[in-house]
Design a protein around this motif. Structure first.
Motif, short mmCIF file in Angstrom:
data_model
loop_
_atom_site.label_atom_id
_atom_site.label_comp_id
_atom_site.label_asym_id
_atom_site.label_seq_id
_atom_site.Cartn_x
_atom_site.Cartn_y
_atom_site.Cartn_z
N LEU A 82 0.82 -1.20 0.00
CA LEU A 82 0.00 0.00 0.00
C LEU A 82 0.86 1.26 0.00
O LEU A 82 0.53 2.27 -0.63
CB LEU A 82 -0.93 0.01 1.22
N ASP A 83 2.00 1.18 0.70
CA ASP A 83 2.90 2.33 0.75
C ASP A 83 3.48 2.63 -0.63
O ASP A 83 3.58 3.78 -1.04
CB ASP A 83 4.03 2.06 1.75
N HIS A 108 0.77 4.20 -2.64
CA HIS A 108 0.54 5.58 -2.19
C HIS A 108 1.59 6.51 -2.79
O HIS A 108 1.26 7.60 -3.29
CB HIS A 108 0.58 5.65 -0.66
N ARG A 109 2.87 6.11 -2.75
CA ARG A 109 3.93 6.95 -3.32
C ARG A 109 3.73 7.12 -4.82
O ARG A 109 3.93 8.20 -5.38
CB ARG A 109 5.30 6.34 -3.04
N TYR A 161 0.87 7.07 -6.38
CA TYR A 161 -0.27 7.96 -6.56
C TYR A 161 0.16 9.43 -6.38
O TYR A 161 -0.25 10.31 -7.15
CB TYR A 161 -1.37 7.63 -5.57
N VAL A 162 0.99 9.67 -5.37
CA VAL A 162 1.46 11.04 -5.12
C VAL A 162 2.23 11.55 -6.34
O VAL A 162 2.05 12.68 -6.79
CB VAL A 162 2.34 11.09 -3.86
N SER A 217 -7.76 7.68 -5.36
CA SER A 217 -7.46 8.21 -4.02
C SER A 217 -8.45 7.69 -2.98
O SER A 217 -8.10 7.49 -1.82
CB SER A 217 -7.51 9.74 -4.05
N LEU A 261 -7.29 4.10 -1.82
CA LEU A 261 -5.92 3.86 -1.36
C LEU A 261 -5.86 3.28 0.05
O LEU A 261 -4.97 2.51 0.37
CB LEU A 261 -5.11 5.16 -1.41
N ASN A 262 -6.79 3.66 0.89
CA ASN A 262 -6.75 3.21 2.27
C ASN A 262 -7.63 1.99 2.53
O ASN A 262 -7.80 1.57 3.67
CB ASN A 262 -7.17 4.35 3.21
#
Length: 538
Positions: free
Chosen positions: A12-13, A16-17, A19-20, A66, A69-70
């Motif tokens: 997931l990390d 997330h990176r 996606y950023v 987004s 993502l969580n």
């Protein structure tokens, strides 16, 4: 069978990176697209109208990602990001193709025309170029554009001077490190980096020691520096190199401004002498041809001044041609002491006993000697003084339009008629005291109205920042000051009507029309400020 799509924290990390990074690339592309739209309205046509729809579609996809993502189950996000990444890449390539139509001079002119820019916009434009670049080599035009943007981001006006210096080095270094990470590739060899960096700094020292524009032009320093920057490749984006490059850019900018300001009065006076002499003599065909060429060069030179794009070659050609023509024109009028005329192209009228300053004498009069207070409108006294200080360094022999387009005056948005008002008061010795006649009062009023426009422009900028960042209820001090400006503007608009009406009655219709232009400009700023104060500010 049930498939477990649960992802680990590490996976997931990573998503997330990713996606950023995609979001940042999207944002940079969007800002660049907005910039191209604004640029196209001024300098070229035919920008593809499909881009807004594509950006809207991409924004929707990123928003969906987004929101997932969580989640505990996000197994399909990697595939969705692959699609978005390809779309962002394709869109960026298309925008780069559009950018190839934009000459670096257009980009410079755009930001010089709209001086109140946000550094965050410049940052996003540079990021777009870095995100979208693919390959080892960099096009010269693209480096020129990035170079200009970085210089604007890095410069900081030095207190009490017209010079610019490098901003906070630690902040800039951090920004440059981020840029370098976007460029990719292996780090530079320290010895190679230091060698090329020393070349940049050596050129900065060489420029700093130049004493006149001839030295700058004959040394081909601008051309040599551009060639050096184009040859750096990836080295250009090393943080230490960028600091050296931007600082050297500012050394060039300060030196050119210093030398040009020093030479400007003499340059304009010299070619004004040519036109004054031309009216007094009979020219032959060869002389006519050379005078025609001079006019073309002056027209080109003034066009570059309009865009704050001073060309040293143009300046050198004008000076060389003027110095060759003056002796020929002197010789063409036998029986007249043209040497005296050449020394002073603005001789005093016959019978004058120096009760007022001639333009030639005024040309060397410092600002402190002619004052700068706005006795008729204390509210704009500070801005009036700034206008006078800017105009005080200009050449009286230059065309008013050319003066209004010189860098120090252009920033205040003055019209040629306002330059004429300044000259009228200066030559009648009424600039630092109440005007003695109706025309003198009108000239002072025009300069005060120009100062009021400057004040209102600054207040609008402050109010927009305030309204963007906080909830403003109208109680801020700036709102009170703006209301004072609006009251004064309202009275000034009424006075414009009275003055133009009187001019029409006096049969001075052309003069009335020129003042009507100034009234419309004041009305535009009045309306814009009124909306900020009373509609948005309460």
């Amino acid at each position: 069978m049930v498939v477990d799509n649960t992802m680990s924290v590490e996976e997931l990390d990573v998503l997330h990176r990713r996606y950023v990074n995609l979001s940042q690339r999207f944002r940079a592309a969007w800002v660049f697209h907005q910039f191209l739209q604004s640029l196209a309205k001024l300098y070229f046509e035919g920008l593809d109208d499909r881009y807004p729809a594509e950006f809207q579609s991409l924004y929707g996809r990123l928003k969906e990602i987004s929101q997932s993502l969580n989640a505990s189950q996000a197994g399909g996000l990697a595939g969705q990001m692959d699609v978005v990444e390809r779309q962002v890449g394709s869109l960026s390539e298309a925008l780069l193709a559009e950018d190839s139509r934009v000459d670096p001079s257009f980009l410079r002119q755009f930001f010089l025309r709209f001086r109140n820019h946000d550094d965050k916009i410049l940052l996003q434009l540079v990021r777009f170029y870095l995100y979208a670049h693919d390959g080892e080599t960099w096009e010269a035009d693209r480096i020129d554009k990035i170079d200009f943007l970085l210089s604007r981001m890095g410069e900081e006006t030095e207190d009490g001077t017209l010079s610019v210096g490098l901003g906070d080095r630690s902040h800039l270094r951090q920004v440059y490190r981020n840029f370098r990470s976007l460029v990719g590739g292996p780090p530079a060899e320290p010895e190679q980096l230091e060698k090329r960096r020393a070349m940049v700094l050596d050129l900065a020292r060489e420029v700093h020691e130049v004493e006149d524009l001839d030295g700058l032009s004959e040394g081909r320093m601008v051309e040599r520096y551009r060639t050096l920057k184009h040859s750096l490749g990836r080295l250009y984006f090393e943080p230490d190199m960028l600091l050296a490059v931007v600082e050297t850019n500012l050394v060039f900018k300060n030196k050119v401004r210093e030398l040009y300001n020093r030479e400007e009065r003499r340059i304009f006076d010299e070619y004004q002498q040519i036109f004054d002499l031309e009216r007094r003599v009979s020219t032959d065909r060869a002389l006519d041809v050379d005078l025609g060429r001079l006019r073309e060069e002056i027209e080109r030179f003034e066009n570059h001044l309009q865009h704050d794009d001073l060309r040293l070659d143009d300046l050198a050609h004008i000076r060389k041609r003027v110095r060759a023509l003056i002796p020929r024109l002197n010789e063409a009028q036998p029986g007249h002491d043209l040497d005296a005329v050449a020394l002073d192209p603005f001789p005093a009228a016959e019978g004058s006993e120096d009760e007022t300053l001639s333009p030639a004498a005024v040309a060397s009069t410092p600002a402190s000697a002619v004052g700068g207070g706005a006795s008729g409108a204390p509210l704009v006294e500070e801005h009036f003084g700034r206008l006078i200080a800017a105009l005080d360094g200009t050449t009286l022999g230059a065309p008013p339009k050319a003066v209004s387009l010189t860098p120090d005056v252009f920033q205040y948005g003055l019209e040629p008629r306002e330059v004429i008002a300044y000259r009228s008061l200066l030559q009648s010795d009424q600039l630092d005291k109440p005007a003695g006649d109706w025309d003198g009062e009108v000239e002072r009023f025009l300069l005060e109205a120009a100062a009021l426009r400057v004040r209102m422009g600054e207040e609008m900028e402050t109010l927009r920042e305030l309204l963007d960042d906080t909830f403003a209820d109208g109680s801020e001090a700036v709102f009170g000051a703006a209301r004072d400006s609006l009251r004064l503007a309202d009275s000034f608009l009424g006075r414009f009507e009275n003055v133009t009406r009187q001019l029409v009655l006096d049969g001075r219709g052309d003069e009335a029309r020129s003042l009507q232009v100034l009234r419309v400009r004041l009305m535009g700023d009045y309306s814009a400020l009124w909306l900020l104060v009373y509609k948005q500010g309460g």
